[in-house]
Design an enzyme around this catalytic site. Structure first.
Site, PDB file in Angstrom:
ATOM      1  NE  ARG A   1      -4.072  -2.015   2.093  1.00 45.16           N
ATOM      2  CZ  ARG A   1      -4.039  -3.115   2.831  1.00 45.16           C
ATOM      3  NH1 ARG A   1      -3.065  -3.276   3.724  1.00 45.16           N
ATOM      4  NH2 ARG A   1      -4.968  -4.040   2.709  1.00 45.16           N
TER       5      ARG A   1
ATOM      6  CD  GLU B   1       5.089  15.480 -22.881  1.00 48.06           C
ATOM      7  OE1 GLU B   1       4.490  16.540 -22.558  1.00 48.06           O
ATOM      8  OE2 GLU B   1       4.508  14.386 -22.961  1.00 48.06           O
TER       9      GLU B   1
ATOM     10  CE  LYS C   1       3.622  16.876 -14.807  1.00 49.63           C
ATOM     11  NZ  LYS C   1       3.954  15.661 -15.580  1.00 49.63           N
TER      12      LYS C   1
ATOM     13  CD  GLU D   1      -5.448  14.738 -15.848  1.00 45.15           C
ATOM     14  OE1 GLU D   1      -4.216  14.869 -16.026  1.00 45.15           O
ATOM     15  OE2 GLU D   1      -6.135  13.894 -16.416  1.00 45.15           O
TER      16      GLU D   1
ATOM     17  NE  ARG E   1      -0.928  16.117 -13.077  1.00 42.76           N
ATOM     18  CZ  ARG E   1      -0.186  15.400 -12.248  1.00 42.76           C
ATOM     19  NH1 ARG E   1      -0.459  15.389 -10.955  1.00 42.76           N
ATOM     20  NH2 ARG E   1       0.836  14.690 -12.696  1.00 42.76           N
TER      21      ARG E   1
ATOM     22  CG  HIS F   1      -0.617  14.289 -23.836  1.00 48.60           C
ATOM     23  ND1 HIS F   1      -0.052  15.507 -24.142  1.00 48.60           N
ATOM     24  CD2 HIS F   1       0.307  13.638 -23.073  1.00 48.60           C
ATOM     25  CE1 HIS F   1       1.139  15.595 -23.571  1.00 48.60           C
ATOM     26  NE2 HIS F   1       1.382  14.483 -22.930  1.00 48.60           N
TER      27      HIS F   1
ATOM     28  CG  HIS G   1      -2.269   9.168 -24.825  1.00 49.90           C
ATOM     29  ND1 HIS G   1      -2.825   9.458 -23.600  1.00 49.90           N
ATOM     30  CD2 HIS G   1      -0.946   9.436 -24.697  1.00 49.90           C
ATOM     31  CE1 HIS G   1      -1.893   9.878 -22.769  1.00 49.90           C
ATOM     32  NE2 HIS G   1      -0.739   9.875 -23.418  1.00 49.90           N
TER      33      HIS G   1
ATOM     34  CG  HIS H   1       4.495   9.967 -24.625  1.00 55.78           C
ATOM     35  ND1 HIS H   1       3.124   9.841 -24.700  1.00 55.78           N
ATOM     36  CD2 HIS H   1       4.733  11.051 -23.841  1.00 55.78           C
ATOM     37  CE1 HIS H   1       2.553  10.805 -23.986  1.00 55.78           C
ATOM     38  NE2 HIS H   1       3.507  11.550 -23.459  1.00 55.78           N
TER      39      HIS H   1
END
Length: 371
Positions: free
Chosen positions: A128, A192, A234, A244, A248, A255, A259, A272
């Site tokens: 966890r 980026e 960022k 987000e 964000r 993207h 993606h 990417h």
């Protein structure tokens, strides 16, 4: 806009209260003892890396960590986006269990975005949550994926669809690691960097245009400023919206299209950053067609992205395939595809768009046989 002369090292803080951490940026950080001091104490550390990075940097990192941890082990995974998978995640978890790693064991992600995302996710779910440190060795990871706590693996139906928000305890971005970066990976990282201009800082976009040749030539002063400014933007966004819920999402400019390209072609066919670069051209065109930006904006972005040696034409895929892939996107709501668009230079927002309009954008920027 003139970049200030960088110090030997810069620090950008991610301010998340008791989970605050620093991003260290500069040359020579890898072999500087202070880069690794003050981390969580533990009897053991596990370095996760890949078979490209390991021969160059693994022993150096072990040497630096030796004074801090009694046992240092490593998992070396195959390189490539296609290995950001359940199978690779299981290798890391199995190694932790086989070595009886406890809740204080510290994970170190040594590599690019794939290694960083996967190691962070392993750290988030093992017992966890155990601490982890990002040691990004690609430009893309230094300016984006190592910062902000997004961790994930890919699913055949969608990129980064299985993951968690889990922050590192430090990011060590040594610019010297970029000396060994292949040209294609360097360009992927520039995508980026470029995105931060139109979404948040118009002056930075102009600086990138003026200094792109220096960035491509790996000028350390230019790289230091670009990485620092990207991380500052960022950090500002993540500090306001870690998970987000709203703001964000602007970091995903390009993207949604990108993606879809990565997933549609098969992970690894395009890097990417190549998908994001091309995706920004499409997203810029969508911004124009929605009446938010002048037509000249598309040409400006396409010129810059092409100068960065990134593709500006999308691969040929049936429009139904494009739409199906973009519907599997974390920004979507109620089945509507939502896109990050530019509402003014330095300002981005989220908008939905009809399928027919999206199809027009894709058709305008697709050619047969494109990379």
């Amino acid at each position: 806009m003139t970049a200030p002369a960088p110090d030997s090292a810069s620090t950008v803080a991610i301010d998340l209260g008791d989970r605050r951490y620093d991003i260290l940026i500069g040359s020579g950080l890898f072999d500087t003892s202070s880069s690794w001091s003050g981390l969580p104490r533990a009897s053991a550390a596990l370095i996760v890396t890949n078979d490209v990075v390991a021969p160059i940097y693994l022993d150096r990192l072990k040497h630096q960590l030796a004074p801090h941890y009694g046992r240092i082990e490593a998992v070396v995974l195959p390189d490539g986006e296609q290995h950001k998978s359940w199978e690779s995640l299981d290798v890391v978890i199995d190694h932790l269990l086989a070595g009886a790693a406890d809740r204080k064991t510290v994970l170190f992600a040594l590599g690019g975005g794939v290694i960083g995302d996967l190691t962070g996710f392993a750290a988030a779910i093992y017992m966890r949550g155990v601490p982890f440190v990002q040691v990004p060795t690609t430009l893309l990871a230094q300016v984006d994926s190592s910062v902000g706590g997004k961790t994930a693996i890919n699913h055949p139906r969608g990129k980064n669809m299985v993951g968690a928000f889990y922050q590192p305890v430090r990011v060590v971005a040594d610019l010297d690691t970029l000396d060994t970066l292949p040209e294609r990976e360097l360009s992927a990282g520039l995508a980026e960097i470029i995105k931060y201009g139109p979404i948040a800082d118009a002056a930075f976009l102009e600086w990138i245009e003026d200094n792109l040749d220096a960035l491509l030539a790996r000028d350390k002063s230019a790289l230091a400023y670009a990485v620092k400014r990207s991380c500052e933007i960022k950090a500002w966004v993540v500090g306001q919206d870690e998970r987000e819920a709203g703001l964000r999402a602007i970091l995903n400019f390009g993207h949604t299209f990108g993606h879809a390209i990565e997933t549609g072609l098969g992970y690894g066919a395009w890097l990417h950053g190549e998908g994001v670069g091309c995706g920004m051209v499409l997203a810029s065109d969508l911004s124009v067609r929605l009446g938010l930006m002048p037509a000249s904006f598309v040409d400006r972005m396409a010129r810059l992205i092409e100068r960065a040696r990134l593709p500006v034409k999308a691969p040929a895929m049936p429009i139904e395939r494009w739409l199906d892939l973009m519907r599997v996107d974390k920004k979507n709501e109620g089945g509507e595809i939502r896109f990050v668009v530019i509402e003014g230079l330095g300002r981005a927002g989220m908008r939905g768009a009809h399928d027919a309009l999206v199809a027009e954008v894709i058709a305008a920027h697709t050619e047969s046989g494109s990379r």
